[in-house]
Enzyme design. Structure first.
Site, mmCIF file in Angstrom:
data_model
loop_
_atom_site.group_PDB
_atom_site.id
_atom_site.type_symbol
_atom_site.label_atom_id
_atom_site.label_comp_id
_atom_site.label_asym_id
_atom_site.label_seq_id
_atom_site.Cartn_x
_atom_site.Cartn_y
_atom_site.Cartn_z
ATOM 1 N N CYS A 81 -0.169 4.051 2.413
ATOM 2 C CA CYS A 81 0.148 3.722 3.806
ATOM 3 C C CYS A 81 1.647 3.818 4.060
ATOM 4 C CB CYS A 81 -0.362 2.332 4.158
ATOM 5 S SG CYS A 81 -2.164 2.177 4.043
ATOM 6 N N CYS A 114 0.847 -1.195 0.000
ATOM 7 C CA CYS A 114 0.000 0.000 0.000
ATOM 8 C C CYS A 114 0.886 1.250 0.000
ATOM 9 C CB CYS A 114 -0.919 0.017 1.223
ATOM 10 S SG CYS A 114 -1.940 1.505 1.302
#
Length: 186
Positions: free
Chosen positions: A134, A131
């Site tokens: 993230c 991700c």
């Protein structure tokens, strides 16, 4: 299952992983608790039974109960957040970025350990789960809290090696007709 037993199960074509697994867990710019918390979060993200068992067993010698729980929580919450925020990041629908997630994430605000450690462990899990949004957020947080680029690189190296070990063990299990938790390398 121990780390040494995991290393012994890696086939010769994965010798680099065998060597790297030993080195990333013992030679680091991180404190031992940070190393093992990152390892747990990465193992949770990598989803191999034996890797998770071995890492958590070894980590119990380096983390107290609160640290073990927080590292597991980092792996758990990133399992949810990485899917959600990767979709928000990669989707062509700009509205996703404007809508609240409406997902409980209280552990991020109160992880039970130093916030910088939890953020670092979340970064390790996010690296395994891929991700980008993230990774950027957790990297920014740990840098803001005084961690260095070398610290971040060490956490990501831990995550990369643990993921690769889990991948090889799963692949070897598939080739031998066994599930990922009982494979024996030839």
């Amino acid at each position: 299952m121990s780390i040494e037993a995991l290393k012994a199960r890696l086939p010769d074509y994965a010798k680099d992983l065998r060597l790297n697994l030993g080195s990333v867990l013992t030679t680091s710019s991180l404190k031992p608790g940070q190393v093992w918390g990152a390892a747990i979060a990465a193992a949770y993200a990598a989803r191999n039974d034996d890797v998770t068992r071995a890492i958590v067993a070894e980590a119990a010698q380096h983390l107290d109960a609160a640290g073990l729980t927080a590292a597991k929580a980092a792996g758990a919450i990133m399992g949810m957040n990485n899917v959600y925020y990767r979709t928000v990041h990669l989707s062509g629908n700009a509205d996703f970025k404007k809508i609240p997630a409406r997902l409980r994430m209280n552990v991020i605000g109160n992880p039970g350990v130093e916030k910088v450690d939890f953020e670092l462990w979340s970064l390790a899990a996010s690296a395994v789960n891929g991700c980008g949004m993230c990774i950027e957020a957790h990297e920014r947080e740990v840098m803001h809290k005084g961690m260095s680029t070398e610290n971040i690189q060490d956490a990501v190296r831990i995550a990369a090696v643990i993921h690769a070990v889990a991948t090889v063990l799963d692949a070897e299990a598939a080739l031998s007709g066994q599930d990922g938790s009982t494979a024996v390398a030839a």
